[in-house]
Design a protein around this motif. Structure first.
Motif, PDB file in Angstrom:
ATOM      1  N   THR A 293      12.819   9.057  10.322  1.00 50.90           N
ATOM      2  CA  THR A 293      11.331   8.884  10.272  1.00 50.90           C
ATOM      3  C   THR A 293      11.048   7.887  11.639  1.00 50.90           C
ATOM      4  O   THR A 293      11.343   6.670  11.489  1.00 50.90           O
ATOM      5  CB  THR A 293      10.858   7.906   9.140  1.00 50.90           C
ATOM      6  N   SER A 294      10.220   8.545  12.544  1.00 53.52           N
ATOM      7  CA  SER A 294       9.766   7.646  13.679  1.00 53.52           C
ATOM      8  C   SER A 294       8.995   6.970  13.292  1.00 53.52           C
ATOM      9  O   SER A 294       8.158   6.892  12.175  1.00 53.52           O
ATOM     10  CB  SER A 294       9.527   8.817  14.679  1.00 53.52           C
ATOM     11  N   PHE A 295       8.322   6.117  14.423  1.00 53.38           N
ATOM     12  CA  PHE A 295       7.100   5.058  14.127  1.00 53.38           C
ATOM     13  C   PHE A 295       5.924   5.932  13.863  1.00 53.38           C
ATOM     14  O   PHE A 295       5.285   5.576  12.894  1.00 53.38           O
ATOM     15  CB  PHE A 295       7.120   4.258  15.465  1.00 53.38           C
ATOM     16  N   PRO A 296       5.864   7.177  14.764  1.00 49.96           N
ATOM     17  CA  PRO A 296       4.360   7.944  14.093  1.00 49.96           C
ATOM     18  C   PRO A 296       4.291   8.302  12.789  1.00 49.96           C
ATOM     19  O   PRO A 296       3.233   8.197  12.099  1.00 49.96           O
ATOM     20  CB  PRO A 296       4.233   9.022  14.969  1.00 49.96           C
ATOM     21  N   LEU A 297       5.506   8.945  12.183  1.00 52.32           N
ATOM     22  CA  LEU A 297       5.682   9.424  10.926  1.00 52.32           C
ATOM     23  C   LEU A 297       5.644   8.075   9.924  1.00 52.32           C
ATOM     24  O   LEU A 297       4.896   8.298   9.015  1.00 52.32           O
ATOM     25  CB  LEU A 297       7.083  10.063  10.633  1.00 52.32           C
ATOM     26  N   PHE A 298       6.326   7.093  10.081  1.00 50.58           N
ATOM     27  CA  PHE A 298       6.126   5.739   9.308  1.00 50.58           C
ATOM     28  C   PHE A 298       4.698   5.420   9.081  1.00 50.58           C
ATOM     29  O   PHE A 298       3.915   4.957   8.072  1.00 50.58           O
ATOM     30  CB  PHE A 298       7.301   4.701   9.771  1.00 50.58           C
ATOM     31  N   ASP A 299       3.860   5.295  10.443  1.00 47.42           N
ATOM     32  CA  ASP A 299       2.476   4.605  10.473  1.00 47.42           C
ATOM     33  C   ASP A 299       1.811   5.608   9.443  1.00 47.42           C
ATOM     34  O   ASP A 299       0.819   5.312   8.827  1.00 47.42           O
ATOM     35  CB  ASP A 299       2.257   4.704  11.869  1.00 47.42           C
ATOM     36  N   SER A 300       2.100   6.819   9.710  1.00 50.16           N
ATOM     37  CA  SER A 300       1.287   7.821   9.014  1.00 50.16           C
ATOM     38  C   SER A 300       1.444   7.955   7.374  1.00 50.16           C
ATOM     39  O   SER A 300       0.433   8.148   6.763  1.00 50.16           O
ATOM     40  CB  SER A 300       1.741   9.572   9.568  1.00 50.16           C
ATOM     41  N   SER A 301       2.942   7.690   7.269  1.00 53.59           N
ATOM     42  CA  SER A 301       2.773   7.667   5.679  1.00 53.59           C
ATOM     43  C   SER A 301       2.360   6.307   5.108  1.00 53.59           C
ATOM     44  O   SER A 301       1.934   6.529   4.018  1.00 53.59           O
ATOM     45  CB  SER A 301       4.456   7.580   5.561  1.00 53.59           C
ATOM     46  N   LEU A 302       2.383   5.146   5.688  1.00 55.28           N
ATOM     47  CA  LEU A 302       1.750   4.072   5.287  1.00 55.28           C
ATOM     48  C   LEU A 302       0.002   4.461   5.149  1.00 55.28           C
ATOM     49  O   LEU A 302      -0.430   3.641   4.105  1.00 55.28           O
ATOM     50  CB  LEU A 302       1.954   2.897   6.288  1.00 55.28           C
ATOM     51  N   LYS A 303      -0.388   4.829   6.057  1.00 52.31           N
ATOM     52  CA  LYS A 303      -1.777   5.450   5.962  1.00 52.31           C
ATOM     53  C   LYS A 303      -2.036   6.182   4.737  1.00 52.31           C
ATOM     54  O   LYS A 303      -3.098   6.165   4.024  1.00 52.31           O
ATOM     55  CB  LYS A 303      -2.343   6.100   7.300  1.00 52.31           C
ATOM     56  N   ALA A 304      -1.307   7.015   4.620  1.00 47.73           N
ATOM     57  CA  ALA A 304      -1.355   8.026   3.391  1.00 47.73           C
ATOM     58  C   ALA A 304      -1.012   7.194   1.909  1.00 47.73           C
ATOM     59  O   ALA A 304      -1.701   7.348   1.014  1.00 47.73           O
ATOM     60  CB  ALA A 304      -0.175   8.981   3.432  1.00 47.73           C
ATOM     61  N   MET A 305      -0.274   6.065   1.903  1.00 49.01           N
ATOM     62  CA  MET A 305       0.075   5.341   0.986  1.00 49.01           C
ATOM     63  C   MET A 305      -1.328   4.890   0.292  1.00 49.01           C
ATOM     64  O   MET A 305      -1.624   4.531  -0.591  1.00 49.01           O
ATOM     65  CB  MET A 305       1.162   4.362   1.108  1.00 49.01           C
ATOM     66  N   ARG A 306      -1.868   4.068   1.637  1.00 56.28           N
ATOM     67  CA  ARG A 306      -3.102   3.231   1.577  1.00 56.28           C
ATOM     68  C   ARG A 306      -4.247   4.063   1.097  1.00 56.28           C
ATOM     69  O   ARG A 306      -5.069   3.770  -0.081  1.00 56.28           O
ATOM     70  CB  ARG A 306      -3.293   2.634   2.636  1.00 56.28           C
ATOM     71  N   SER A 307      -4.230   5.354   1.116  1.00 60.59           N
ATOM     72  CA  SER A 307      -5.245   6.329   0.909  1.00 60.59           C
ATOM     73  C   SER A 307      -5.196   6.815  -0.487  1.00 60.59           C
ATOM     74  O   SER A 307      -6.041   6.686  -1.277  1.00 60.59           O
ATOM     75  CB  SER A 307      -5.451   7.462   1.882  1.00 60.59           C
ATOM     76  N   HIS A 308      -3.882   7.077  -0.683  1.00 60.77           N
ATOM     77  CA  HIS A 308      -3.746   8.168  -2.121  1.00 60.77           C
ATOM     78  C   HIS A 308      -3.260   6.878  -3.089  1.00 60.77           C
ATOM     79  O   HIS A 308      -3.450   7.378  -4.298  1.00 60.77           O
ATOM     80  CB  HIS A 308      -2.707   9.199  -1.828  1.00 60.77           C
ATOM     81  N   ALA A 309      -2.764   5.759  -2.683  1.00 58.32           N
ATOM     82  CA  ALA A 309      -2.353   5.038  -3.834  1.00 58.32           C
ATOM     83  C   ALA A 309      -2.978   3.617  -3.770  1.00 58.32           C
ATOM     84  O   ALA A 309      -2.473   2.590  -4.308  1.00 58.32           O
ATOM     85  CB  ALA A 309      -0.642   4.590  -3.645  1.00 58.32           C
ATOM     86  N   ALA A 310      -4.074   3.685  -3.360  1.00 57.54           N
ATOM     87  CA  ALA A 310      -5.153   2.548  -3.471  1.00 57.54           C
ATOM     88  C   ALA A 310      -5.325   2.080  -5.169  1.00 57.54           C
ATOM     89  O   ALA A 310      -5.435   3.159  -6.032  1.00 57.54           O
ATOM     90  CB  ALA A 310      -6.519   2.810  -3.010  1.00 57.54           C
ATOM     91  N   GLY A 311      -5.182   0.920  -5.303  1.00 56.41           N
ATOM     92  CA  GLY A 311      -5.056   0.437  -6.584  1.00 56.41           C
ATOM     93  C   GLY A 311      -3.764   0.230  -7.246  1.00 56.41           C
ATOM     94  O   GLY A 311      -3.590   0.008  -8.533  1.00 56.41           O
ATOM     95  N   ALA A 312      -2.619   0.855  -6.556  1.00 55.48           N
ATOM     96  CA  ALA A 312      -1.459   0.727  -7.415  1.00 55.48           C
ATOM     97  C   ALA A 312      -0.971  -0.586  -7.695  1.00 55.48           C
ATOM     98  O   ALA A 312      -1.208  -1.647  -7.084  1.00 55.48           O
ATOM     99  CB  ALA A 312      -0.305   1.205  -6.401  1.00 55.48           C
ATOM    100  N   ARG A 313      -0.487  -0.774  -8.796  1.00 53.65           N
ATOM    101  CA  ARG A 313      -0.048  -2.090  -9.523  1.00 53.65           C
ATOM    102  C   ARG A 313       1.376  -2.758  -8.961  1.00 53.65           C
ATOM    103  O   ARG A 313       1.589  -3.715  -9.079  1.00 53.65           O
ATOM    104  CB  ARG A 313      -0.187  -1.955 -10.989  1.00 53.65           C
TER     105      ARG A 313
END
Length: 472
Positions: free
Chosen positions: A83-103
């Motif tokens: 996982t390169s930095f661009p991929l890690f950054d992309s995955s973090l954005k996906a987490m924030r988008s799709h997992a908003a409200g995660a407990r």
């Protein structure tokens, strides 16, 4: 990106009151962050505090980035890109988008890249052991802190993987300074009443207990380290059975206490208690001819203890294979044994090193029972993270027509797979299709019958009885 076929609204399982009340939880694994992706930046990373890493990593890539990384990969005999930095950054954005409200966030191990030690020593041939340890610790801190920042105020629970070490893959010293320092980072946002005990057990062996946050009721998470793995050694290269036994004693005590207090338990670790079916196929291991199956573990003690407490353990989370899988742990290592059993969810990876697309898993949890009601897997459209979109790959409830992911439903699914040796049912096809996220591997379909035997048989004896029913 392929998609699992959607059912019509009429054929979808009706939402239960449990599903309506479910709360979201993010499951992530095998990030394998690659700080060496841009070799020219590594000296800056080594010299800078972790809070400056994003500035360094987000700068324009060096002109010779691709050539230097390819040379580094070749020098260390790396078999693929993590996982390169661009991929890690992309995955973090996906987490924030799709997992908003995660407990809470559950990260089931392997935060840093493969061949980490070789890459560091190739770039810094005169470095000291202390300098290497410091860089490992900073890389782990960076990954954990980025997860923390993506979910402010939300607990992030981390397990150590076999790569997460200051002295090499599958090597780690119990009661080490590395564990003490890393444990402080892992537990720093825990409740004040629980942090001291978690720090102490993490420093001893990389494991800990913590209460799952509200509104999940009366449930604790036990995070274990892969101490019963065959390859595991100390930093000096010696076996350490004492550390494994100490963890098992701790685990059994925690489970007995939960049973006495009528608590539910989630267990999270990195390496699952199972046989390695894919390696057996690649190496053409003739199990039915008398050869021993290839196993992750040196013994079945971990699985035996979890199965023994099937009335307490609501769910076990593992990873390591990078694939999207399930398992069932039953007493005696086979699905025919009496008892409730433990449902195991194996979380697919963010790292694309095995040809899969990066993915994250959003689970829905019944807060009153701690049961895993449903989950969705979201996958990246490419393996680099550059201009990548993340979309739903499949939904467990829709694909498998199950109301929840429990020992009972997993047992029923495995029974259905067993009765379908040709992999012709929708459930079998869905499992095979989603096994390697974004990549339809032909291996699983070819070895479907033998693979299914690994799903609920974790001992060599029970696996051989399943895979070789006519063997003497």
């Amino acid at each position: 990106m392929r998609k699992t076929a959607r059912l019509s609204r009429e054929s979808e399982p009706a939402e239960s009151t449990q599903a309506q009340a479910a709360v979201p939880v993010l499951l992530v694994s095998d990030i394998h962050f690659e700080p060496f992706w841009d070799a020219a930046k590594v000296p800056q990373l080594a010299a800078a505090p972790v809070d400056q890493w994003n500035v360094i990593l987000s700068a324009q890539p060096s002109p010779d980035q691709q050539q230097r990384f390819a040379a580094l990969q070749q020098a260390c005999h790396a078999r693929g890109a993590d996982t390169s930095f661009p991929l890690f950054d992309s995955s973090l954005k996906a987490m924030r988008s799709h997992a908003a409200g995660a407990r809470f966030v559950a990260m089931s191990g392997d935060l840093i890249s493969h061949a980490f030690q070789c890459k560091f020593t190739t770039l810094f041939p005169d470095s000291t052991t202390a300098a290497y340890t410091a860089f490992v610790e900073k890389t782990l801190d960076y990954v954990i802190e980025e997860l923390d920042k993506s979910f402010p105020g939300v607990p992030v629970f981390v397990a150590l993987g076999n790569n997460d070490s200051d002295c090499g893959d599958y090597r780690l010293d119990a009661h080490s300074e590395f564990l003490r320092v890393t444990g402080k980072e892992v537990t720093r946002n825990f409740p004040a009443s629980e942090r001291p005990a978690a720090e102490e057990s993490f420093a001893a062996g990389g494991y800990y207990s913590v209460t799952l946050p509200a509104p999940i009721e009366n449930t604790r998470l036990l995070v274990e380290r892969y101490l019963h793995v065959e390859q595991l050694r100390t930093c000096a290269g010696k076996p350490d059975p004492g550390a494994a036994e100490s963890q098992l004693i701790w685990l059994r005590q925690q489970l007995a206490e939960a049973r006495a207090n009528k608590q539910k338990i989630w267990v999270m670790g990195h390496i699952p208690p199972e046989l390695i079916c894919t390696q057996q196929l690649h190496e053409m291991v003739d199990v039915c001819g008398g050869r021993s199956p290839v196993m992750f573990l040196a013994s079945e003690k971990l699985a035996d203890v979890l199965a023994e407490y099937g009335d307490v353990v609501e769910l076990a989370i593992f990873a390591h294979t990078h694939m999207d899988e399930l398992r069932l742990l039953k007493a005696g290592g086979q699905s025919t044994a009496a008892g409730k059993g433990v449902a195991v969810k194996m979380v697919p990876s963010i790292s694309p090193i095995h040809g899969n697309h990066p993915s994250i898993t959003l689970a829905q949890i019944d807060p009153s029972t701690a049961a895993l009601v449903d989950y969705k897997v979201f996958a990246a459209s490419n393996q680099t993270g550059v201009d990548s979109t993340w979309s739903e790959e499949y939904d467990f409830a829709r694909s498998f027509h199950e109301a929840e992911f429990t020992s009972s439903s997993v047992s029923q699914l495995i029974a259905g797979f067993t009765a379908d040796p040709g992999a012709k049912t929708q459930a079998s096809r869905s499992y095979i299709e989603n096994f390697s996220v974004g990549y339809a591997s032909p291996l699983l379909r070819l070895a479907w019958q033998q693979y299914v035997c690994t799903l609920s048989n974790y001992t060599a004896e029970s696996f051989r009885s399943c895979a070789c029913p006519s063997a003497p």
